[in-house]
Each structure stands twice: as structure tokens, then as C-alpha cells.
Design an enzyme around this catalytic site. Structure first.
Site, PDB file in Angstrom:
ATOM      1  N   LYS A  22       0.832  -1.213   0.000  1.00 25.32           N
ATOM      2  CA  LYS A  22       0.000   0.000   0.000  1.00 25.32           C
ATOM      3  C   LYS A  22       0.864   1.259   0.000  1.00 25.32           C
ATOM      4  O   LYS A  22       0.652   2.172  -0.791  1.00 25.32           O
ATOM      5  CB  LYS A  22      -0.905   0.001   1.247  1.00 25.32           C
ATOM      6  CG  LYS A  22      -1.559   1.337   1.529  1.00 25.32           C
ATOM      7  CD  LYS A  22      -2.470   1.292   2.731  1.00 25.32           C
ATOM      8  CE  LYS A  22      -1.847   1.692   4.040  1.00 25.32           C
ATOM      9  NZ  LYS A  22      -1.532   3.120   4.197  1.00 25.32           N
ATOM     10  N   ASN A  23       1.857   1.289   0.900  1.00 21.57           N
ATOM     11  CA  ASN A  23       2.624   2.525   1.067  1.00 21.57           C
ATOM     12  C   ASN A  23       3.613   2.784  -0.071  1.00 21.57           C
ATOM     13  O   ASN A  23       4.227   3.837  -0.118  1.00 21.57           O
ATOM     14  CB  ASN A  23       3.353   2.520   2.418  1.00 21.57           C
ATOM     15  CG  ASN A  23       2.377   2.699   3.571  1.00 21.57           C
ATOM     16  OD1 ASN A  23       1.181   2.944   3.353  1.00 21.57           O
ATOM     17  ND2 ASN A  23       2.863   2.562   4.793  1.00 21.57           N
ATOM     18  N   ARG A  93      -4.635  10.964   4.331  1.00 23.72           N
ATOM     19  CA  ARG A  93      -3.474  11.822   4.474  1.00 23.72           C
ATOM     20  C   ARG A  93      -2.452  11.647   3.345  1.00 23.72           C
ATOM     21  O   ARG A  93      -1.851  12.612   2.873  1.00 23.72           O
ATOM     22  CB  ARG A  93      -2.823  11.491   5.818  1.00 23.72           C
ATOM     23  CG  ARG A  93      -1.597  12.251   6.096  1.00 23.72           C
ATOM     24  CD  ARG A  93      -0.921  11.764   7.350  1.00 23.72           C
ATOM     25  NE  ARG A  93       0.436  12.245   7.362  1.00 23.72           N
ATOM     26  CZ  ARG A  93       0.780  13.476   7.688  1.00 23.72           C
ATOM     27  NH1 ARG A  93      -0.129  14.335   8.079  1.00 23.72           N
ATOM     28  NH2 ARG A  93       2.030  13.858   7.644  1.00 23.72           N
ATOM     29  N   CYS A 117      -5.546   8.331   9.347  1.00 18.61           N
ATOM     30  CA  CYS A 117      -5.703   7.592  10.609  1.00 18.61           C
ATOM     31  C   CYS A 117      -5.524   8.530  11.781  1.00 18.61           C
ATOM     32  O   CYS A 117      -4.659   9.397  11.769  1.00 18.61           O
ATOM     33  CB  CYS A 117      -4.626   6.518  10.706  1.00 18.61           C
ATOM     34  SG  CYS A 117      -5.158   4.921  10.135  1.00 18.61           S
ATOM     35  N   ARG A 122      -0.263  14.852  12.913  1.00 19.25           N
ATOM     36  CA  ARG A 122       0.568  14.490  11.764  1.00 19.25           C
ATOM     37  C   ARG A 122       0.708  15.716  10.875  1.00 19.25           C
ATOM     38  O   ARG A 122       0.042  15.853   9.869  1.00 19.25           O
ATOM     39  CB  ARG A 122      -0.045  13.305  11.028  1.00 19.25           C
ATOM     40  CG  ARG A 122      -0.071  12.074  11.894  1.00 19.25           C
ATOM     41  CD  ARG A 122      -0.728  10.915  11.212  1.00 19.25           C
ATOM     42  NE  ARG A 122       0.169  10.213  10.323  1.00 19.25           N
ATOM     43  CZ  ARG A 122      -0.184   9.106   9.677  1.00 19.25           C
ATOM     44  NH1 ARG A 122      -1.384   8.607   9.819  1.00 19.25           N
ATOM     45  NH2 ARG A 122       0.678   8.498   8.893  1.00 19.25           N
ATOM     46  N   PRO A 123       1.618  16.607  11.258  1.00 15.49           N
ATOM     47  CA  PRO A 123       1.759  17.838  10.476  1.00 15.49           C
ATOM     48  C   PRO A 123       2.414  17.590   9.115  1.00 15.49           C
ATOM     49  O   PRO A 123       2.919  16.508   8.856  1.00 15.49           O
ATOM     50  CB  PRO A 123       2.675  18.701  11.362  1.00 15.49           C
ATOM     51  CG  PRO A 123       3.404  17.749  12.233  1.00 15.49           C
ATOM     52  CD  PRO A 123       2.563  16.516  12.362  1.00 15.49           C
ATOM     53  N   ASP A 309       4.072   0.655  12.217  1.00 14.65           N
ATOM     54  CA  ASP A 309       2.871   0.028  11.653  1.00 14.65           C
ATOM     55  C   ASP A 309       2.697  -1.421  12.113  1.00 14.65           C
ATOM     56  O   ASP A 309       1.647  -2.026  11.862  1.00 14.65           O
ATOM     57  CB  ASP A 309       2.911   0.076  10.120  1.00 14.65           C
ATOM     58  CG  ASP A 309       2.619   1.480   9.597  1.00 14.65           C
ATOM     59  OD1 ASP A 309       2.185   2.328  10.384  1.00 14.65           O
ATOM     60  OD2 ASP A 309       2.824   1.720   8.390  1.00 14.65           O
ATOM     61  N   VAL A 331       7.400   6.925  17.151  1.00 13.14           N
ATOM     62  CA  VAL A 331       7.127   7.654  15.904  1.00 13.14           C
ATOM     63  C   VAL A 331       5.874   8.532  16.035  1.00 13.14           C
ATOM     64  O   VAL A 331       5.894   9.720  15.701  1.00 13.14           O
ATOM     65  CB  VAL A 331       6.992   6.674  14.714  1.00 13.14           C
ATOM     66  CG1 VAL A 331       6.721   7.435  13.425  1.00 13.14           C
ATOM     67  CG2 VAL A 331       8.254   5.833  14.560  1.00 13.14           C
ATOM     68  N   ARG A 401      -8.977  -0.090   4.465  1.00 13.06           N
ATOM     69  CA  ARG A 401      -8.052   0.902   3.900  1.00 13.06           C
ATOM     70  C   ARG A 401      -6.726   0.256   3.517  1.00 13.06           C
ATOM     71  O   ARG A 401      -6.077   0.692   2.570  1.00 13.06           O
ATOM     72  CB  ARG A 401      -7.750   2.001   4.938  1.00 13.06           C
ATOM     73  CG  ARG A 401      -8.844   3.015   5.122  1.00 13.06           C
ATOM     74  CD  ARG A 401      -8.326   4.154   5.962  1.00 13.06           C
ATOM     75  NE  ARG A 401      -6.987   4.492   5.508  1.00 13.06           N
ATOM     76  CZ  ARG A 401      -5.992   4.904   6.289  1.00 13.06           C
ATOM     77  NH1 ARG A 401      -6.188   5.049   7.567  1.00 13.06           N
ATOM     78  NH2 ARG A 401      -4.817   5.176   5.781  1.00 13.06           N
TER      79      ARG A 401
HETATM   80  C1  UD1 Z   1       4.069   6.874   6.491  1.00  9.28           C
HETATM   81  C2  UD1 Z   1       3.208   5.647   6.293  1.00  9.28           C
HETATM   82  C3  UD1 Z   1       2.604   5.188   7.612  1.00  9.28           C
HETATM   83  C4  UD1 Z   1       3.703   4.984   8.655  1.00  9.28           C
HETATM   84  C5  UD1 Z   1       4.579   6.222   8.748  1.00  9.28           C
HETATM   85  C6  UD1 Z   1       5.795   6.013   9.654  1.00  9.28           C
HETATM   86  C7  UD1 Z   1       2.340   5.942   4.059  1.00  9.28           C
HETATM   87  C8  UD1 Z   1       1.159   6.190   3.199  1.00  9.28           C
HETATM   88  N1  UD1 Z   1       2.127   5.978   5.373  1.00  9.28           N
HETATM   89  O1  UD1 Z   1       3.223   7.921   6.969  1.00  9.28           O
HETATM   90  O2  UD1 Z   1       1.926   3.954   7.371  1.00  9.28           O
HETATM   91  O3  UD1 Z   1       3.103   4.759   9.905  1.00  9.28           O
HETATM   92  O4  UD1 Z   1       5.084   6.577   7.446  1.00  9.28           O
HETATM   93  O5  UD1 Z   1       6.538   4.923   9.229  1.00  9.28           O
HETATM   94  O6  UD1 Z   1       3.429   5.680   3.578  1.00  9.28           O
HETATM   95  N2  UD1 Z   1       6.176  14.652  10.751  1.00  9.28           N
HETATM   96  C9  UD1 Z   1       6.324  15.982  11.051  1.00  9.28           C
HETATM   97  N3  UD1 Z   1       6.231  16.877  10.027  1.00  9.28           N
HETATM   98  C10 UD1 Z   1       5.993  16.504   8.740  1.00  9.28           C
HETATM   99  C11 UD1 Z   1       5.844  15.121   8.457  1.00  9.28           C
HETATM  100  C12 UD1 Z   1       5.929  14.215   9.489  1.00  9.28           C
HETATM  101  O7  UD1 Z   1       6.528  16.363  12.197  1.00  9.28           O
HETATM  102  O8  UD1 Z   1       5.925  17.362   7.864  1.00  9.28           O
HETATM  103  C13 UD1 Z   1       6.267  13.650  11.855  1.00  9.28           C
HETATM  104  C14 UD1 Z   1       4.954  12.905  12.077  1.00  9.28           C
HETATM  105  O9  UD1 Z   1       4.088  13.591  12.910  1.00  9.28           O
HETATM  106  C15 UD1 Z   1       5.454  11.607  12.691  1.00  9.28           C
HETATM  107  C16 UD1 Z   1       6.800  11.395  12.003  1.00  9.28           C
HETATM  108  O10 UD1 Z   1       7.182  12.659  11.474  1.00  9.28           O
HETATM  109  O11 UD1 Z   1       5.650  11.758  14.059  1.00  9.28           O
HETATM  110  C17 UD1 Z   1       6.806  10.366  10.903  1.00  9.28           C
HETATM  111  O12 UD1 Z   1       5.811  10.692   9.961  1.00  9.28           O
HETATM  112  P1  UD1 Z   1       5.959  10.337   8.426  1.00  9.28           P
HETATM  113  O13 UD1 Z   1       7.181   9.507   8.238  1.00  9.28           O
HETATM  114  O14 UD1 Z   1       5.829  11.582   7.632  1.00  9.28           O
HETATM  115  O15 UD1 Z   1       4.701   9.431   8.188  1.00  9.28           O
HETATM  116  P2  UD1 Z   1       3.730   9.425   6.949  1.00  9.28           P
HETATM  117  O16 UD1 Z   1       4.506   9.672   5.692  1.00  9.28           O
HETATM  118  O17 UD1 Z   1       2.541  10.246   7.221  1.00  9.28           O
END
Ligand code: UD1
Length: 436
Positions: A22-23, A93, A117, A122-123, A309, A331, A401
């Protein structure tokens, strides 16, 4: 609405095939928007709600999208919008990753601030900072982010990510693919799905080097075109079946699982007394003695550390471990919503800040529970397979999902599991009973 009903206690045996990731497929569908010409053909696409949402998002932007039997064909030369429908972006997202392709190909993008989710804040600040470093201007207004590239296009830049965000790395990689000059992403996310995205971009004609390491370098090119690509197997789905096999199996072969993507999980399962055999095209798992894993300490972190995950699913597995376990979530700050549900089933779990302390019990017992997010849903299915008696799980929209035919796959392994459609009245009765 629907519910899953599981009669627990039946041992699992046989082979299960892991679907495409999926990811990986989500950013790959978004990256297809970068192709000015040609047809993209993506294979081993899992049948998931999130994939449908992303395919609908790409189609709503004007691309031709054809989905059938595990493959998606996209022609993006007709794309005529820089604004994906807000209701689709808010629902998922991951749709925010269309920003990078739109901004680099068309010089602008208007994207609703995303949903997804409910697992903590999740900024998207790192995505925005990355685009700004490449010269884009940003305006946030009425729940939308407006991005605009400089007149002569995005400019290559050196970008250090404060956190190795998976999504920010993807968005910047895609934006940089068509930018002027070289972009360097430092402290980049190393997840295998990002390597798959980089491979896809390179097939399209991009010049991405270093994906899978901390530093990714992208030399911008002037145009990209559609190509064929087979998505990597889903390591989280594979991990879910490995954990299920570890506690309920009599020998389960997880076909298409890639051990290099699952090293931290395999190490932890082996530490817990589970036998893992890495075979040619998959991984075989044999349970720990008496189907009880030994207690474990583990901490989620960015790849290649233990994946967040698979935190909830492992917690379900450890609910009946010998001794105690401690799981620290580093995380996401609010990813313990499965804990009260597992407690309803008899698990002894105590939360101390970001750590869950699990005192192994002899058995769980079936009851009515609700999935609050995708991986919490999978954890409840695992708990239901182990539990004595019947478990009823609602909130299946979350499971749908991200798991392709989870019920069918467990059924083929010998689980007594079924999915039943329920009407609104019954859903309300269940909901009232659970909140009383
Ligand atoms: C992706 C995965 C999700 C997985 C996550 C962490 C997809 C579609 N989803 O989510 O399944 O749980 O990686 O392995 O691939 N953060 C910030 N600022 C930002 C972006 C992120 O502070 O601009 C923080 C988030 O709040 C979180 C951390 O960074 O604490 C990791 O998030 P991120 O790696 O971005 O996760 P996703 O890409 O949303």
C-alpha cells in the site's frame, strides 16, 4: 456497515501470498502525474480503499485511470487541474503527496490539509519547508495550502529533514525530479517503499540516487514519461501474517515476503522463541513453544528499526507472552488506541507515557471490539484468532483501507473467520452496548 466474526483458537496452516505494498503504490500513483507522455502500467496493485482514493484523486485531476485485476493504467498527459478534491484529500493523508508532482510539473498546487488515521498529530511542515527551500511560496488559508513555484520553475536545493519523514521524502523527491539542478535530501526516510518510488521515478527518466540511505540526490530532468512497474510486496501485511503464524500457526508460509524489509521484526520474533526460515520466495514461520512468545522489549523507530505500523499487531501477539513485555512508540505520540480494546479481551496492559507494559496472560477472551485505525484493526483480528470464544470486530472501514482480503486470506489458512454485512440499527445497538 459490516463486522468480522472470529471463532478463536483454530490453528493456522498453509500458504498466504502477500499483496503489493500500500505505502509504495500510493506515492507511485501520485508520481504517475509527472508523466507528460506515455502510459504508466502499475502491477501487483492491492485492492484497498486507500488505493481507490488515490486512483480517484489522480483521475479527478484529469488523468485517464483504468483499474483492473491488480493493475492500474494511467495516462497523465490530459491532467488539467492542480486542485485534488478536498473530500478525497481529507479522507486520506497520503494524498498530500500529489503536491510535489503537481508543483513541479505545473508550477502550482492547491491542496486541502490532509486527514487520515487518527494516530496523533501528523503535520506537513517538513513537506512545506522542502518545497520552500526549492523556491516555492506557500500560503495556508481556509484549510488549504497553496503552493507556487518561481516563474522559472523549482530550483534544486539542499534540504535537511528534522525528522526522516516518509511522506516528506517522497514529496520532495517527486518535486525535485523536474526541478532545475540538483536537490539533496539529508536525513531522508530509508523505507523500502521510498526505494520503490525512486526506482519507479528512474524508470520514468528521473535521476534519483541514494534512495534507501540517509542522503538522496536528485538531478532534475526536463520531462518524464509513463512506464511499467511492479510494486514491492507489503512488508506490513507480511509482518501481520508472520506474527499471526508465530502465535497461532502450525507452520505458515508467507509467500512474497521479503526478509531484507523485515529484519527488525524477524530479529524480535526469534528473540521471542519463534522459528523463522528465510526461503527463496518467502518466509516460513513456526510458533514459539506452546504458542507463547517470550516477553520482549521493543521500540518503534524509523526504518530499518522496528516499524510503528507493526506495533499494535505485535502488542496483540505479546498479550499472551510468557512474562512481561514493554513496547515504546517513538514515531507517533497517540498510537495506543488498540490498548483499551485489547484490555476488553482480557489483556493486561498498562500505559506509561509512550510505553505500554504488557503482562502476559494465559488466554484472551472474545468480545465485541471496534477498530479505531488501520493497524489497530489488524491487531484486533490477531487477538480474535487467539481468543477463547467469539470476537466481533466493527470499524472495518479502517481495515479495508490497508489490508487486501484479510478475512479471505486468514480463512484459507484455516481460521474460523467471516465477514457479515450489518444494518444501521444493529450497528447502533453494538455501539450503545460498547459504550455502556
Ligand atoms: C508513512 C506511512 C505510515 C507509517 C509512517 C511512519 C504511508 C502512506 N504511510 O506515513 O503507514 O506509519 O510513514 O513509518 O506511507 N512529521 C512531522 N512533520 C511533517 C511530516 C511528518 O513532524 O511534515 C512527523 C509525524 O508527525 C510523525 C513522524 O514525522 O511523528 C513520521 O511521519 P511520516 O514519516 O511523515 O509518516 P507518513 O509519511 O505520514
Amino acid at each position: 456497515m459490516a463486522k468480522i466474526i472470529i471463532e478463536g483458537g483454530h490453528r493456522l496452516e498453509g500458504t498466504v501470498r502477500v499483496s503489493g505494498a500500500k505505502n509504495a503504490v500510493l506515492p507511485i500513483l501520485a508520481a504517475s502525474l509527472l508523466a507528460e507522455s506515455g502510459l504508466s502500467q502499475i502491477e501487483d496493485v492491492p485492492d484497498l480503499l486507500d488505493v481507490t482514493h488515490m486512483a480517484d484523486t489522480v483521475a479527478a485531476l484529469g488523468a485517464y485511470v483504468e483499474k483492473r485485476h491488480g493493475s492500474v493504467r494511467i495516462s497523465a498527459n490530459t491532467v488539467n487541474s492542480i486542485e485534488p478534491p478536498a473530500q478525497l484529500v481529507r479522507r486520506m493523508r497520503a494524498s498530500f503527496v500529489v503536491a510535489g508532482p503537481l508543483l513541479s510539473r505545473f508550477g502550482e498546487a492547491k491542496i486541502a490539509l490532509p486527514g487520515g488515521c487518527n494516530i496523533g498529530q501528523r503535520p506537513v511542515d517538513l513537506h512545506i519547508k522542502g518545497f520552500e527551500a526549492m523556491g516555492a511560496t506557500t500560503k495556508i488559508e481556509n484549510g488549504y495550502v497553496y503552493f507556487r513555484a518561481p516563474r522559472n520553475g523549482l530550483q534544486g536545493a539542499r534540504i535537511y529533514l528534522d525528522i526522516p519523514s516518509v511522506g516528506a521524502t517522497q514529496n520532495i523527491m517527486m518535486a525535485a525530479a523536474l526541478a532545475n539542478g540538483q536537490t539533496t535530501i539529508e536525513n531522508a526516510a530509508k523505507e523500502p517503499e521510498n526505494v520503490d518510488l525512486a526506482n519507479y521515478l528512474n524508470k520514468m527518466g528521473a535521476r534519483v540516487r541514494g534512495a534507501g540511505t540517509d542522503v538522496i540526490r536528485i538531478d532534475g530532468v526536463s520531462s518524464l514519461s509513463g512506464v511499467s512497474h511492479t510494486v514491492i510486496p507489503d512488508r506490513i501485511e507480511a509482518g501481520t501474517f508472520l506474527i499471526a503464524g508465530a502465535i497461532m500457526g502450525k507452520g505458515v508460509y508467507v509467500d512474497n515476503a521479503v526478509s531484507q524489509h523485515l529484519m527488525s521484526l524477524i530479529a524480535k520474533l526469534e528473540e521471542a522463541g519463534v522459528q523463522i526460515d528465510d526461503e527463496v520466495s518467502g518466509i516460513r514461520v513456526y510458533p514459539a513453544l506452546n504458542w507463547r512468545m517470550k516477553g520482549l522489549d521493543l521500540k518503534t523507530h524509523y526504518h530499518p528499526a522496528y516499524p510503528t505500523d507493526l506495533q499494535a499487531v505485535m502488542m496483540a501477539g505479546l498479550a499472551t507472552c510468557e512474562g512481561t513485555s514493554a513496547i515504546t512508540e517513538s514515531v507517533f505520540e497517540n498510537r495506543f488506541m488498540h490498548v483499551p480494546e485489547l484490555q476488553r479481551m482480557g489483556a493486561q496492559i498498562q500505559l506509561e507515557g509512550r510505553t505500554a507494559l504488557i503482562e502476559g496472560v494465559q488466554k484472551l477472551s472474545g468480545t465485541q471490539v471496534r477498530a479505531s485505525d488501520l493497524r489497530a484493526g489488524a491487531a484486533l483480528v490477531i487477538a480474535g484468532l487467539m481468543a477463547e470464544g467469539e470476537t466481533e470486530i466493527t470499524g472495518l472501514n479502517h481495515i479495508d483501507r490497508g489490508y487486501d482480503n484479510l478475512v479471505g486470506k486468514f480463512k484459507r489458512l484455516g481460521a474460523k473467520i467471516r465477514r457479515l454485512e450489518i444494518d444501521e440499527e444493529e450497528a447502533e445497538v453494538i455501539s450503545e452496548r460498547m459504550s455502556s
